[in-house]
Write a protein that holds these residues in place. Structure first.
Motif, PDB file in Angstrom:
ATOM      1  N   GLY A 133       0.788  -1.227   0.000  1.00 63.58           N
ATOM      2  CA  GLY A 133       0.000   0.000   0.000  1.00 63.58           C
ATOM      3  C   GLY A 133       0.820   1.277   0.000  1.00 63.58           C
ATOM      4  O   GLY A 133       0.295   2.345  -0.325  1.00 63.58           O
ATOM      5  N   LEU A 134       2.096   1.206   0.367  1.00 61.23           N
ATOM      6  CA  LEU A 134       2.923   2.418   0.395  1.00 61.23           C
ATOM      7  C   LEU A 134       3.861   2.474  -0.820  1.00 61.23           C
ATOM      8  O   LEU A 134       4.847   3.212  -0.814  1.00 61.23           O
ATOM      9  N   ALA A 135       3.541   1.690  -1.851  1.00 61.81           N
ATOM     10  CA  ALA A 135       4.365   1.679  -3.073  1.00 61.81           C
ATOM     11  C   ALA A 135       4.460   3.103  -3.640  1.00 61.81           C
ATOM     12  O   ALA A 135       3.515   3.889  -3.540  1.00 61.81           O
ATOM     13  N   GLY A 136       5.622   3.393  -4.217  1.00 56.82           N
ATOM     14  CA  GLY A 136       5.868   4.738  -4.748  1.00 56.82           C
ATOM     15  C   GLY A 136       6.668   5.584  -3.780  1.00 56.82           C
ATOM     16  O   GLY A 136       7.200   6.632  -4.152  1.00 56.82           O
ATOM     17  N   ARG A 137       6.755   5.114  -2.523  1.00 57.94           N
ATOM     18  CA  ARG A 137       7.542   5.841  -1.529  1.00 57.94           C
ATOM     19  C   ARG A 137       8.886   5.154  -1.325  1.00 57.94           C
ATOM     20  O   ARG A 137       9.056   3.988  -1.667  1.00 57.94           O
ATOM     21  N   LYS A 138       9.818   5.919  -0.745  1.00 58.91           N
ATOM     22  CA  LYS A 138      11.108   5.346  -0.359  1.00 58.91           C
ATOM     23  C   LYS A 138      11.201   5.320   1.158  1.00 58.91           C
ATOM     24  O   LYS A 138      10.499   6.066   1.849  1.00 58.91           O
ATOM     25  N   ALA A 139      12.101   4.467   1.641  1.00 52.50           N
ATOM     26  CA  ALA A 139      12.348   4.410   3.085  1.00 52.50           C
ATOM     27  C   ALA A 139      13.832   4.195   3.323  1.00 52.50           C
ATOM     28  O   ALA A 139      14.527   3.586   2.502  1.00 52.50           O
ATOM     29  N   MET A 140      14.291   4.716   4.442  1.00 52.49           N
ATOM     30  CA  MET A 140      15.699   4.517   4.812  1.00 52.49           C
ATOM     31  C   MET A 140      15.788   4.477   6.333  1.00 52.49           C
ATOM     32  O   MET A 140      15.002   5.144   7.015  1.00 52.49           O
ATOM     33  N   VAL A 141      16.732   3.687   6.848  1.00 55.68           N
ATOM     34  CA  VAL A 141      16.992   3.750   8.281  1.00 55.68           C
ATOM     35  C   VAL A 141      18.347   4.416   8.503  1.00 55.68           C
ATOM     36  O   VAL A 141      19.300   4.182   7.746  1.00 55.68           O
ATOM     37  N   THR A 142      18.404   5.273   9.516  1.00 58.59           N
ATOM     38  CA  THR A 142      19.669   5.879   9.938  1.00 58.59           C
ATOM     39  C   THR A 142      19.878   5.433  11.383  1.00 58.59           C
ATOM     40  O   THR A 142      19.061   5.741  12.254  1.00 58.59           O
ATOM     41  N   ILE A 143      20.939   4.665  11.595  1.00 59.18           N
ATOM     42  CA  ILE A 143      21.089   4.029  12.904  1.00 59.18           C
ATOM     43  C   ILE A 143      22.471   4.255  13.504  1.00 59.18           C
ATOM     44  O   ILE A 143      23.464   4.445  12.795  1.00 59.18           O
ATOM     45  N   THR A 144      22.487   4.211  14.818  1.00 60.47           N
ATOM     46  CA  THR A 144      23.736   4.181  15.557  1.00 60.47           C
ATOM     47  C   THR A 144      23.810   2.828  16.254  1.00 60.47           C
ATOM     48  O   THR A 144      22.780   2.219  16.553  1.00 60.47           O
ATOM     49  N   LEU A 145      25.030   2.369  16.484  1.00 60.72           N
ATOM     50  CA  LEU A 145      25.147   1.135  17.267  1.00 60.72           C
ATOM     51  C   LEU A 145      26.473   1.095  18.021  1.00 60.72           C
ATOM     52  O   LEU A 145      27.364   1.923  17.797  1.00 60.72           O
ATOM     53  N   VAL A 185      24.736   3.972   8.597  1.00 63.06           N
ATOM     54  CA  VAL A 185      25.150   3.362   9.864  1.00 63.06           C
ATOM     55  C   VAL A 185      26.319   4.116  10.486  1.00 63.06           C
ATOM     56  O   VAL A 185      27.331   4.369   9.820  1.00 63.06           O
ATOM     57  N   ALA A 186      26.170   4.484  11.750  1.00 64.68           N
ATOM     58  CA  ALA A 186      27.291   5.025  12.530  1.00 64.68           C
ATOM     59  C   ALA A 186      27.683   3.956  13.562  1.00 64.68           C
ATOM     60  O   ALA A 186      26.908   3.641  14.466  1.00 64.68           O
ATOM     61  N   TRP A 187      28.892   3.411  13.385  1.00 62.33           N
ATOM     62  CA  TRP A 187      29.338   2.275  14.194  1.00 62.33           C
ATOM     63  C   TRP A 187      30.029   2.725  15.485  1.00 62.33           C
ATOM     64  O   TRP A 187      30.683   3.766  15.509  1.00 62.33           O
ATOM     65  N   HIS A 188      29.909   1.899  16.509  1.00 60.70           N
ATOM     66  CA  HIS A 188      30.754   1.991  17.704  1.00 60.70           C
ATOM     67  C   HIS A 188      30.666   3.373  18.369  1.00 60.70           C
ATOM     68  O   HIS A 188      31.625   3.853  19.002  1.00 60.70           O
ATOM     69  N   VAL A 189      29.518   4.000  18.222  1.00 63.94           N
ATOM     70  CA  VAL A 189      29.350   5.430  18.510  1.00 63.94           C
ATOM     71  C   VAL A 189      29.811   5.881  19.905  1.00 63.94           C
ATOM     72  O   VAL A 189      30.499   6.896  20.034  1.00 63.94           O
ATOM     73  N   PRO A 190      29.471   5.166  20.985  1.00 62.48           N
ATOM     74  CA  PRO A 190      29.858   5.701  22.300  1.00 62.48           C
ATOM     75  C   PRO A 190      31.360   5.643  22.559  1.00 62.48           C
ATOM     76  O   PRO A 190      31.840   6.296  23.481  1.00 62.48           O
ATOM     77  N   TYR A 191      32.109   4.879  21.772  1.00 62.73           N
ATOM     78  CA  TYR A 191      33.502   4.582  22.099  1.00 62.73           C
ATOM     79  C   TYR A 191      34.504   5.274  21.184  1.00 62.73           C
ATOM     80  O   TYR A 191      35.705   5.171  21.410  1.00 62.73           O
ATOM     81  N   ILE A 192      34.021   5.945  20.159  1.00 62.75           N
ATOM     82  CA  ILE A 192      34.936   6.599  19.220  1.00 62.75           C
ATOM     83  C   ILE A 192      35.156   8.050  19.648  1.00 62.75           C
ATOM     84  O   ILE A 192      34.500   8.547  20.568  1.00 62.75           O
ATOM     85  N   SER A 193      36.070   8.717  18.981  1.00 58.55           N
ATOM     86  CA  SER A 193      36.400  10.095  19.371  1.00 58.55           C
ATOM     87  C   SER A 193      35.314  11.057  18.873  1.00 58.55           C
ATOM     88  O   SER A 193      34.548  10.739  17.958  1.00 58.55           O
ATOM     89  N   GLU A 194      35.320  12.223  19.492  1.00 63.89           N
ATOM     90  CA  GLU A 194      34.422  13.298  19.069  1.00 63.89           C
ATOM     91  C   GLU A 194      34.619  13.586  17.575  1.00 63.89           C
ATOM     92  O   GLU A 194      33.655  13.752  16.819  1.00 63.89           O
ATOM     93  N   ALA A 195      35.889  13.611  17.160  1.00 61.77           N
ATOM     94  CA  ALA A 195      36.193  13.921  15.753  1.00 61.77           C
ATOM     95  C   ALA A 195      35.609  12.843  14.825  1.00 61.77           C
ATOM     96  O   ALA A 195      35.069  13.162  13.756  1.00 61.77           O
ATOM     97  N   ASP A 196      35.690  11.589  15.237  1.00 59.31           N
ATOM     98  CA  ASP A 196      35.130  10.515  14.396  1.00 59.31           C
ATOM     99  C   ASP A 196      33.601  10.613  14.328  1.00 59.31           C
ATOM    100  O   ASP A 196      32.990  10.320  13.303  1.00 59.31           O
ATOM    101  N   ARG A 197      33.008  11.018  15.450  1.00 57.90           N
ATOM    102  CA  ARG A 197      31.550  11.195  15.408  1.00 57.90           C
ATOM    103  C   ARG A 197      31.178  12.339  14.468  1.00 57.90           C
ATOM    104  O   ARG A 197      30.209  12.254  13.710  1.00 57.90           O
ATOM    105  N   LYS A 198      31.958  13.428  14.499  1.00 58.23           N
ATOM    106  CA  LYS A 198      31.689  14.555  13.573  1.00 58.23           C
ATOM    107  C   LYS A 198      31.825  14.070  12.131  1.00 58.23           C
ATOM    108  O   LYS A 198      31.082  14.501  11.247  1.00 58.23           O
TER     109      LYS A 198
END
Ligand code: FAD
Length: 233
Positions: A133-145, A185-198
């Motif tokens: 029923g939602l054909a014609g639309r796109k979807a994406m997930v943006t996740i941290t882990l 996907v943003a990997w390993h988020v809590p453990y990487i540096s501020e610069a890597d998160r940026k």
């Protein structure tokens, strides 16, 4: 494009929420219209249950999917569900933004899926996959882990991330007809540096800048199956 972002992180100062806020800024900056459901801020009720229906077709036995259909047809669904359906039908692109919890979505987002992607409208009978029923639309997930990329490769300890997300990517987003873009996907988020998160925020901005030309993931078409859903010879 009309973009509907559903965010599911309990902490407004989290990196995950920063990713969502960046998405809103970047997409609006590109001229897209953006609406957001921040599920924790809304205190969204994730419990799919009898209170979702003001006028049940069968008061003595709850068949949730059938009452979704009846509730939609008779305009008696709970108002918070109606609001989410209106945004879903409005959008050209649905973005689900969340931290990976237990190889899956946070419960509040799972509840949003159960309650908002209603039977009859978004799927039903043979109306699924590319006939959803939602054909014609796109979807994406943006996740941290929390995990690192090497844990999720083909031979990684957890297997491929897209296999882990199969219930969501294939069983939900593609099931209801949407073309599913590869996850950001943003990997390993809590453990990487501020610069890597940026750097992840920069990568997300670059991804969103090319959002209209990204090829979707490949899933089967119902055309490859017969009326009984056996593969056609
Ligand atoms: P946060 O901890 O909120 O942020 C990390 C750091 O980024 C913080 O120091 C924050 O201050 C900082 N930050 C905020 N904004 C910015 C900014 N703009 N720029 C730079 N830095 C910023 N992980 C897995 O891999 N697999 C699982 O199955 C899994 N299951 C989980 C189940 C549960 C119940 C929980 C609670 C966690 C689970 N995790 C799992 C881990 C979880 O996915 C990660 O901890 C989460 O995704 C990290 O993202 P966050 O936004 O919450 O990080």
């Amino acid at each position: 494009m009309k973009v509907f972002i559903v965010g599911a992180h309990p902490e407004p100062q989290s990196f995950n929420t920063a990713l969502r806020d960046l998405s809103v800024r970047v997409l609006r900056g590109q001229g897209h219209e953006v609406r957001v459901s921040d599920l924790y801020a809304m205190n969204f009720n994730p419990v799919a249950g009898p209170a979702d229906f003001a006028n049940r077709s069968k008061p003595n036995y709850l068949n949730y999917a059938l009452e979704q259909r009846h509730g939609y047809d008779t305009r008696t669904l709970a108002p918070d569900i109606v609001d989410e359906i209106e945004k879903l039908l409005w959008c050209d692109l649905l973005i689900l933004n969340f931290p990976l919890y237990w190889f899956s979505t946070p419960a509040i987002l799972k509840g949003w899926i159960d309650r908002a992607l209603i039977s009859g409208l978004t799927y039903g009978g043979k109306r699924f996959y590319d006939r959803g029923g939602l054909a014609g639309r796109k979807a994406m997930v943006t996740i941290t882990l929390g995990g690192r990329p090497h844990m999720f490769g083909e031979n990684g300890i957890h297997g491929a991330l897209e296999d882990m997300l199969r219930p969501l990517l294939r069983g939900t987003l593609y099931y209801t007809g949407m073309a599913v873009l590869p996850p950001f996907v943003a990997w390993h988020v809590p453990y990487i540096s501020e610069a890597d998160r940026k750097e992840y925020l920069g990568a997300c901005e670059r991804t969103l800048s090319s959002i209209e030309t990204i090829a979707p993931l490949s899933f089967p078409s119902l055309d490859a199956f017969d009326g009984m859903l056996y593969p056609k010879q």
